[in-house]
Motif scaffolding. Sequence first.
Motif, short mmCIF file in Angstrom:
data_model
loop_
_atom_site.label_atom_id
_atom_site.label_comp_id
_atom_site.label_asym_id
_atom_site.label_seq_id
_atom_site.Cartn_x
_atom_site.Cartn_y
_atom_site.Cartn_z
N ARG A 165 55.55 57.78 -2.11
CA ARG A 165 54.56 57.96 -1.06
C ARG A 165 53.16 57.59 -1.55
NH1 ARG A 165 56.08 60.59 3.46
NH2 ARG A 165 58.10 61.65 3.44
N VAL A 166 52.38 56.97 -0.66
CA VAL A 166 50.97 56.68 -0.95
C VAL A 166 50.16 56.94 0.31
CG1 VAL A 166 51.55 54.91 -2.67
CG2 VAL A 166 51.15 54.23 -0.29
N ARG A 167 48.88 57.09 0.10
CA ARG A 167 47.93 57.20 1.22
C ARG A 167 46.77 56.26 0.94
NH1 ARG A 167 45.40 62.75 3.57
NH2 ARG A 167 47.42 62.66 4.63
N MET A 168 46.33 55.55 1.98
CA MET A 168 45.05 54.85 1.91
C MET A 168 44.23 55.23 3.14
SD MET A 168 45.45 51.05 0.21
CE MET A 168 43.68 51.03 -0.17
N GLU A 169 42.94 55.32 2.93
CA GLU A 169 42.01 55.62 4.01
C GLU A 169 40.93 54.55 4.01
OE1 GLU A 169 40.64 59.66 3.81
OE2 GLU A 169 42.62 60.43 3.27
N PHE A 170 40.49 54.16 5.20
CA PHE A 170 39.53 53.07 5.36
C PHE A 170 38.45 53.50 6.35
CE2 PHE A 170 43.84 51.44 4.86
CZ PHE A 170 43.73 50.68 3.70
N LYS A 171 37.21 53.24 5.99
CA LYS A 171 36.13 53.54 6.93
C LYS A 171 36.25 52.61 8.14
CE LYS A 171 31.10 53.84 7.38
NZ LYS A 171 31.09 55.18 7.98
#
Length: 511
Positions: free
Chosen positions: A223-229
């Motif tokens: 599992r991974v998470r990425m967040e982007f403005k």
Amino acid sequence: MSQDCEVIVVGGGPVGVMALALLGHAGVRAVGIEREPELWEQARAVHFDGETVRSFQSMGLGEELSARIKPMCDYRMENEAGETLVAHATGQMGPQAWHSEVLFHQPEIDALLRAEVERLADVELRLGTTLLDIQQGDGSVRCTVRTPDGTTQTLTARWVIACDGATSTVRRTLGIAGENLGTDDPWLVVDGHLRGAAGIKGDMVFLGRHTRPALWIRLPGDRVRMEFKVLPEDDREEIATPAGIARLSRGVLTPQHFEPDRIAVYTFRARLATSWRVGNVFLAGDAAHLAPPLFGQGLCAGLRDVANLVWKIRLVSSGRAPESLLDTYESERKDHARYWVQQAATMAGLVQTTDPVMAARRDAHIRANPADGYPSAPALGPGVHTGPADPHAGRISMQPMLPDGTRLDDLVGRRFLLAATPELTAGLPDPVRKALEAESEVAVLTSPQFVGQLLTSVEASAVLVRPDRYVLGTAHTPEELEALLRLLPLAGTPEPRREMSPPQQENIPQA
């Protein structure tokens, strides 16, 4: 007025269910209500610190939690050019006798906590139950709720703990305002499975790119998470597509290797409720404070709230402490939470700037002040501790690992701990020493193999630690120790002792 229970907990998220579990272990009758009929299957929070793991340990869940988490081994921040501005190796065992930072998939943690509540006799969680109104009077709180079958019911309790989130019905009903400590900024969060690709090096990486600020987190398993403005010119539907995600991630999360299970836009907010208590109703978790997800302290702060409150409720409920003890909940926790909200809001401003000139200034500042990228924890606000004159008072204590491989808290249980040298306790006046020996709420340990490391950490001959593991104060002489013991918020005649498991043991003899 007859009461259905001693405490009603509103909200069945991790903070509310942790409150229920802690109340159950403390022998306090409680009912939790949660409007959703089933466990929420999508992740929100992803990070705990060592102090939080220690809270699970207090309920005998430390090892079960360990099987569901991943130590966070490295944290860094880089800029547009890929230069590392600040980096920390965080994978080591920390002063809490657990890894200092860990990562997890929240539904697994929620399921662990709910299973513990189901196991305990004094507490229950009622799903599909919605709070409609809340009223106070005659020392009781009355909650009007709608049950799963659509009928209306009134539940009464001595206290209510509102853990019902950022849009808290309780906070709104009580008319409690919020203080804004930052800006509101939309971000796209993407969770899922990354298979057959390396991803970004590191467990947590702040990507301070002024062209598109982002965050990378590597979770347990694949599992991974990425967040982007989210930028003003973005098409919000397009950026949430597989092609949009691949573009925003610069080829890290491609359709060939990444299977998403959550794609959502949410808003960074920095808020603090102006009041955390109205009568016998207390706010906790997101109902009391909201922080941008920098430093991963949002959920940790909520779990600290209920750890702080529950031991005080237990003592007041059993008649061992005056009700005024509950006044220290807000005074201690509000300042502590404010610090983390402000730190996160400040870092959010640094990380998510889209101005190249401001980004360059930020890079220069962080190069010159790397500690700003990873602030240290503050002390509690005024309350049940000796205050700023003692640099250790109001701060989380360390937890030694004992020679046999157990941890100190497992020996002490959820009581006060007096750790001292034998000479210091021997110097107490006889009446004080005898009263201390008879007090079941205080574990007294003097053996160097148990407390030597703890005493060294506070540079004192004695330390008094609270049930939530925060330091009440330290002492160097018998006179100082006697004065410290007078600050114990214990009074009245004990009720017949109820088991507080684990562990289930009486006052530990001095050794």
